[in-house]
Design an enzyme around this catalytic site. Structure first.
Site, short mmCIF file in Angstrom:
data_model
loop_
_atom_site.label_atom_id
_atom_site.label_comp_id
_atom_site.label_asym_id
_atom_site.label_seq_id
_atom_site.Cartn_x
_atom_site.Cartn_y
_atom_site.Cartn_z
N GLY A 1 0.84 -1.19 0.00
CA GLY A 1 0.00 0.00 0.00
C GLY A 1 0.87 1.24 0.00
O GLY A 1 2.10 1.17 0.07
N LEU A 2 0.23 2.39 -0.08
CA LEU A 2 0.96 3.64 -0.12
C LEU A 2 1.70 3.90 1.19
O LEU A 2 1.36 3.32 2.23
CB LEU A 2 -0.01 4.80 -0.41
CG LEU A 2 -0.73 4.78 -1.75
CD1 LEU A 2 -1.75 5.91 -1.81
CD2 LEU A 2 0.25 4.89 -2.91
N SER B 1 5.96 -1.69 -2.28
CA SER B 1 5.97 -2.62 -3.42
C SER B 1 4.93 -2.21 -4.47
O SER B 1 3.92 -2.90 -4.65
CB SER B 1 5.73 -4.06 -2.96
OG SER B 1 4.67 -4.15 -2.03
N LYS C 1 0.66 0.15 7.01
CA LYS C 1 1.23 -1.19 6.87
C LYS C 1 2.08 -1.58 8.07
O LYS C 1 1.92 -2.67 8.64
CB LYS C 1 2.08 -1.27 5.59
CG LYS C 1 1.34 -0.90 4.32
CD LYS C 1 2.24 -1.03 3.10
CE LYS C 1 3.44 -0.11 3.14
NZ LYS C 1 3.07 1.32 3.19
#
Length: 533
Positions: A131-132, A205, A137
């Site tokens: 995710g951004l 990623s 995360k």
């Protein structure tokens, strides 16, 4: 300088055009290591790419511009003709990525040592959170890590910033570097998973092909891989920008920043989508816990229990039925201490025990200070105190073989013990293991020596809640009652407990003067817990 082997010449590159000095210093792997590194630093430091740097032999490059370490911009697409392997070899001590911050784990090594290995069975897998930046995360990863380790499941969080300060410190943020970053992490995660550890990877990623490569690495090794898309809107991520990266990206200081000048390729078929906006970290993490339960990584028996099972009925009709049944059974008299244990068991304080210990539970506690729990016995609960009921030889001869028997205190039936199991009590062993001595002068030894030669275990059905009629029953709350009151009063997670005499600087005890120890919640310093609740 010795000659470069023919096998290495194919891998050599030169810097054409305006950097002819690079030609004499072709890079041969594992040859002229010190010379290569110093020459590389000396020559690259002379490049004029918008930043001044100082070079001193034997000293790591000094940074005057954090965004341009050693005259190489981590966000630039230029490698000056060198391959990534060659740059990594010569500059292997260099920190190329500078927009990273070390993330501290919630679980200490001491905690891991105390808890790892309590849950049996292979549970190795990789949970990949993508995710951004600022999506949440890392917060979810470390919360999940703490959840698993506290339940005896080996887990380790691999965070993007942490990896880039060590293993991948020579990689920047070009597409090629991002791909190599994910490849290395995928291989490391595979090793963790193969060792039985739940590897929790939190990486932006942004490229779908890179994530698919990480999945394939695990698939080829026969390991489970779960892609988790932390789907947080960009505007929300920017409000969480504690590092100031989005601001720098919009100002043009950082190039190729995902979400601003670098596209993020959304996962098309992730195992789970988590939206953190409007949810707490714990609520978001619980979604991952549910997924891992469904996949068999976390045993369902380890799930947090909102209400502990109580061993006495909640309805008067059931109480009367138990009392009537108890009158028809043979009975055994219990002591005051044993009645106190009945209360502990009945109210759920000794969960997952559902009665006095049988022999296997007693031996586990005595020898290993743990109890196996769960339907498959895959988890061990910390438990170092034997909760047992003693019986004499006469009691065993009279009651052995009964399907149920009544426990009486001062002639009154208080509980029914179902499927009783009699076994011999080795008193010296019990005392030595529990107290470190079997000396009869020990305060507890006399009580054990005077008890029966046998112990009896079984499941308890308590007729009604134990009351002592001493004026303090209203303060003896069960775990479930405490949880309901804490939740209703919106108390914080921890309460501070103290004896007022030992902490004179703390507030005076509550005016109710009913508690021996003065206690205050984090939200108030003038009332005791019971008055607040």
């Amino acid at each position: 300088m010795s000659e470069v082997p023919e096998s290495s010449k194919k891998r050599q590159k030169t810097i054409p055009g305006q950097y002819p000095w690079a030609y004499p210093y072709r890079i041969a792997p594992f040859a002229h290591l010190r010379f290569c590194t110093l020459e590389f630093q000396r020559k690259v430091n002379k490049l004029n790419v918008g930043a001044q740097h100082e070079y001193r032999p034997g000293v790591k490059a000094k940074y005057f511009d954090d965004d341009l370490p050693l005259a190489l911009d981590s966000d630039s697409d230029s490698d000056f003709g060198f391959s990534q392997n060659e740059l990594g070899f010569c500059g292997r001590l260099l920190q190329v990525a500078t927009n990273v911050t070390e993330q501290k784990h919630h679980v200490t090594r001491e905690t891991r040592g105390k808890n790892l290995g309590l849950c049996r069975g292979f549970r190795g897998c990789t949970v990949w959170l993508t995710g951004l930046s600022g999506a949440g995360k890392t917060s979810i990863a470390f919360e999940l890590e703490a959840y698993l380790v506290s339940r005896g499941i080996p887990a380790y969080g691999l965070d993007g910033d942490n990896i880039r300060t060590g293993l991948n410190k020579n990689l920047g943020f070009t597409p090629a570097d991002r791909e190599e970053n994910i490849r290395r992490v995928g291989e490391v995660a595979k090793l963790f998973a193969d060792s039985g550890v739940v590897s929790i990877c939190s990486f932006v990623s942004p490229f779908a092909d890179d994530r698919e490569m990480a999945r394939k690495i695990h698939k080829d090794a026969g390991l489970k891989f779960f892609e988790i898309f932390v789907d947080t809107p960009l505007d929300v991520c920017e409000t969480r920008d504690v590092k100031g990266l989005y601001k720098k990206a919009r100002e043009g200081v950082i190039k190729g920043f995902t979400g601003i000048t670098q596209e993020y390729e959304r996962p098309q078929m992730p195992e789970l989508v988590v939206n953190t906006h409007g949810y707490t970290v714990r609520e978001s993490t619980q979604k991952l816990v549910t997924l891992l339960e469904q996949e068999g990584i976390i045993p369902r028996s380890l799930r947090d229990v909102d209400l502990l099972p109580e061993l006495y009925p909640s309805e008067s009709i059931a109480t009367e039925a138990l009392r009537h049944e108890a009158e028809s059974l043979q009975a055994i008299e219990i002591s005051t201490v044993e009645l106190q244990w009945v209360q502990v068991l009945a109210e759920g304080w000794a969960y997952p025990l559902r009665g006095f210990m049988r022999e296997d539970e007693y031996l586990q506690t005595l020898h290993f200070n743990t109890l196996q729990s769960g339907m498959d016995g895959s988890y061990r609960e910390n438990h170092s105190v034997p909760i047992v009921l003693s019986a004499t030889q006469a009691d065993k001869d009279r009651l052995d073989g009964c399907s149920s028997l009544t426990l009486k205190y001062q002639g009154k039936a208080v509980a029914i013990l179902r499927r009783p199991e009699f076994y011999f009590q080795r008193k010296e062993e019990r005392l030595a293991r529990q107290f470190g001595t079997s000396n009869p002068n020990h305060p507890y030894s006399k009580q054990v020596y005077e008890s029966g030669d046998y112990l009896v275990g079984g499941d308890l059905a308590v007729i009604e809640r134990i009351r002592w009629e001493d004026g303090l029953d209203q303060y003896r709350l069960t775990p479930n009652e405490l949880r309901r009151r804490f939740k209703g009063a919106q108390c914080r997670r921890h309460l501070r407990l103290s004896v007022a005499q030992s902490h004179p600087q703390w507030p005076m005890p509550c005016s109710c003067k009913t508690l021996a120890a003065s206690c205050w919640s984090a939200a108030s310093s003038s009332q005791c817990c019971c008055c607040i609740l």
